[in-house]
Design an enzyme around this catalytic site. Structure first.
Site, PDB file in Angstrom:
ATOM      1  N   ARG A 181       0.869  -1.188   0.000  1.00  0.00           N
ATOM      2  CA  ARG A 181       0.000   0.000   0.000  1.00  0.00           C
ATOM      3  C   ARG A 181       0.906   1.238   0.000  1.00  0.00           C
ATOM      4  O   ARG A 181       1.931   1.238   0.688  1.00  0.00           O
ATOM      5  CB  ARG A 181      -0.946   0.018   1.212  1.00  0.00           C
ATOM      6  CG  ARG A 181      -2.074  -1.001   1.122  1.00  0.00           C
ATOM      7  CD  ARG A 181      -3.099  -0.815   2.230  1.00  0.00           C
ATOM      8  NE  ARG A 181      -4.060   0.237   1.934  1.00  0.00           N
ATOM      9  CZ  ARG A 181      -4.996   0.642   2.807  1.00  0.00           C
ATOM     10  NH1 ARG A 181      -5.068   0.100   4.011  1.00  0.00           N
ATOM     11  NH2 ARG A 181      -5.851   1.599   2.472  1.00  0.00           N
TER      12      ARG A 181
ATOM     13  N   ASP B  98      -2.286   8.924   8.183  1.00  0.00           N
ATOM     14  CA  ASP B  98      -1.491   7.925   7.462  1.00  0.00           C
ATOM     15  C   ASP B  98      -0.112   8.438   7.078  1.00  0.00           C
ATOM     16  O   ASP B  98       0.825   7.667   6.904  1.00  0.00           O
ATOM     17  CB  ASP B  98      -2.230   7.467   6.204  1.00  0.00           C
ATOM     18  CG  ASP B  98      -3.327   6.502   6.591  1.00  0.00           C
ATOM     19  OD1 ASP B  98      -4.408   6.967   6.992  1.00  0.00           O
ATOM     20  OD2 ASP B  98      -3.076   5.283   6.552  1.00  0.00           O
TER      21      ASP B  98
ATOM     22  N   ASN C 245      -5.075  11.390   5.507  1.00  0.00           N
ATOM     23  CA  ASN C 245      -5.835  10.421   6.309  1.00  0.00           C
ATOM     24  C   ASN C 245      -6.994   9.938   5.446  1.00  0.00           C
ATOM     25  O   ASN C 245      -7.177  10.368   4.298  1.00  0.00           O
ATOM     26  CB  ASN C 245      -6.314  11.072   7.620  1.00  0.00           C
ATOM     27  CG  ASN C 245      -6.889  10.051   8.583  1.00  0.00           C
ATOM     28  OD1 ASN C 245      -6.279   9.004   8.827  1.00  0.00           O
ATOM     29  ND2 ASN C 245      -8.062  10.289   9.111  1.00  0.00           N
TER      30      ASN C 245
HETATM   31  O1  MRU Z   1      -7.635   2.308   4.573  1.00  0.00           O
HETATM   32  P1  MRU Z   1      -7.331   2.174   6.039  1.00  0.00           P
HETATM   33  O2  MRU Z   1      -8.417   1.541   6.824  1.00  0.00           O
HETATM   34  O3  MRU Z   1      -5.979   1.558   6.283  1.00  0.00           O
HETATM   35  O4  MRU Z   1      -7.222   3.692   6.543  1.00  0.00           O
HETATM   36  C1  MRU Z   1      -6.924   3.925   7.881  1.00  0.00           C
HETATM   37  C2  MRU Z   1      -6.939   5.364   8.238  1.00  0.00           C
HETATM   38  O5  MRU Z   1      -7.112   6.225   7.410  1.00  0.00           O
HETATM   39  C3  MRU Z   1      -6.624   5.712   9.666  1.00  0.00           C
HETATM   40  O6  MRU Z   1      -7.309   6.862  10.051  1.00  0.00           O
HETATM   41  C4  MRU Z   1      -5.114   5.965   9.810  1.00  0.00           C
HETATM   42  O7  MRU Z   1      -4.379   4.919   9.267  1.00  0.00           O
HETATM   43  C5  MRU Z   1      -4.722   6.150  11.221  1.00  0.00           C
HETATM   44  S1  MRU Z   1      -4.836   4.636  12.129  1.00  0.00           S
HETATM   45  C6  MRU Z   1      -4.248   4.915  13.699  1.00  0.00           C
END
Ligand code: MRU
Length: 365
Positions: A100, A247, A257
């Site tokens: 990812r 993120d 995020n």
């Molecule tokens: O696509 P995801 O579920 O991995 O996205 C997660 C998020 O956007 C969270 O808000 C971020 O990773 C912070 S987790 C502590």
């Protein structure tokens, strides 16, 4: 099957079972809250695939899973190539890095494991025990950072009230406890959070499925809403803070995020509601000058055109499916990290934060 739990910190989504010849257990978050199933992984390729397909998700949890994946990569390479294991592990590490693109914790963890691999290769002998130790350290440090951030963030909540969160930044998304939901846990325990509004978070429904599950099972009052209802909620005055995770945070404080976060930040500013980002310093990427340089993952349009495997939109219709968006730093009222709190983060504040001594938790305003 019962959920593995961190004492006082919620469910454990990522755990290593056994010693150096053990295996990685990942809670399959695609099935929650309907089914509770852990996948047992013994190959690095399977860990990369689990990250890509959202078995494990959330920036810190992705990094921790990748660290354990690197242990498996080294173990496979050792068994295949003996003393030449370091070079032989490279393709598996690349596959992990390609799983990812947005969460910088993935690359941060792999770089740290890469340095541990270099040390292990120089030392000679079996590299796996030392690498497992490093992955465990990354995991334990994240949990510790979560608890510090929980306390620092909860201290910013001046009066008891409700908060709004987006996606899932909880125990499931981290080494345990959570970033945004760590503040929620600490704030609720201190009597400063009375209710959590959880955006459902299309298309993966991390809010409706995961955040609601995590909070409800601990008795924290939670109300799920569709993203479109957030504007009216924020105008109503019922919410004191919007609290989210991240993120990747660029060197100037711009925050990537879950898609929809930027809209919430605009709404929060418009309605005089505080906007708090909670993330460990491992989520800060000093190499990326600003948000424009953050790679935003675009996922399969089918995730938007249907729901739970059933097609909803007419055949032939296209969809745009960015998984994340970027909130400009000037919309962030507080950035909470394990090293302290930055009010209105900017390039200079981020620089000072990264220079601060880890673990002293002082407030940098
Ligand atoms: O696509 P995801 O579920 O991995 O996205 C997660 C998020 O956007 C969270 O808000 C971020 O990773 C912070 S987790 C502590």
């Amino acid at each position: 099957m019962r959920a593995a739990r961190i004492p006082g910190g919620g469910v454990q989504a990522v755990r290593w079972e056994g010693g150096p010849e053990g295996r990685l257990l990942l809670l399959d978050q695609r099935l929650l809250p309907v089914r509770f199933r852990e996948l047992a992984l013994e190959e690095a390729g399977a860990v990369a695939e689990a990250i890509r397909t959202m078995v494990v998700r959330g920036a810190p949890a992705i990094g921790i899973a990748a660290a354990y994946g690197a242990v498996l990569a080294a173990r496979e390479a050792r068994d295949r190539a003996g003393g030449r294991w370091r070079e032989a592990a490279a393709p598996a590490l690349e596959r992990l890095a390609g799983a990812r693109p947005t969460a910088v914790n993935l690359f941060w963890a792999l770089e740290r494991m890469g340095r541990a691999m270099d040390r292990a290769a120089a030392a000679g002998g079996d590299p796996v025990p030392a690498l497992l130790e490093e992955a465990r350290r990354i995991h334990a440090e994240d949990l510790e950072a979560n608890r510090r951030m929980g306390a620092l963030g909860a201290a910013l909540l001046e009066r008891p009230g409700a908060v709004l969160t987006h996606c899932n930044a909880g125990a499931l998304a981290t080494g345990g406890y959570g970033t945004a939901l760590g503040v929620v846990r600490a704030g609720h325990a201190a009597g400063r959070i009375t209710r959590v509004y959880a955006n459902e978070t299309r298309p993966w429904l991390q809010g409706a499925r995961l955040t609601a599950w995590e909070l409800a099972r601990e008795g924290i009052p939670v109300t799920v809403l569709v993203e479109g209802a957030a504007a009216s909620l924020l105008r109503s005055g019922r919410v004191t803070w919007v609290i989210v995770g991240a993120d990747r945070i660029a060197a100037n404080g711009d925050v990537a995020n879950k898609v929809g976060t930027y809209g919430l930040a605009v709404l929060a500013r418009r309605h005089g509601v505080g906007f708090m980002v909670v993330a460990p310093t491992a989520t800060i990427d000093p190499q990326t000058p600003d948000g424009a340089g953050i790679p935003i993952e675009e996922r399969d349009p089918a995730e938007v055109l249907g729901c739970a495997g059933a097609r909803l939109a007419p055949e032939g219709v296209e969809a745009w499916n960015p998984a994340f968006d970027v909130t400009p730093a000037h919309l962030v009222d507080a950035l909470v990290t394990e090293r302290g709190v930055l009010r209105r983060p900017d390039r200079e504040g981020i620089r000072r934060l990264l220079a601060a001594v880890p673990g002293n938790g002082r407030l940098l305003c």
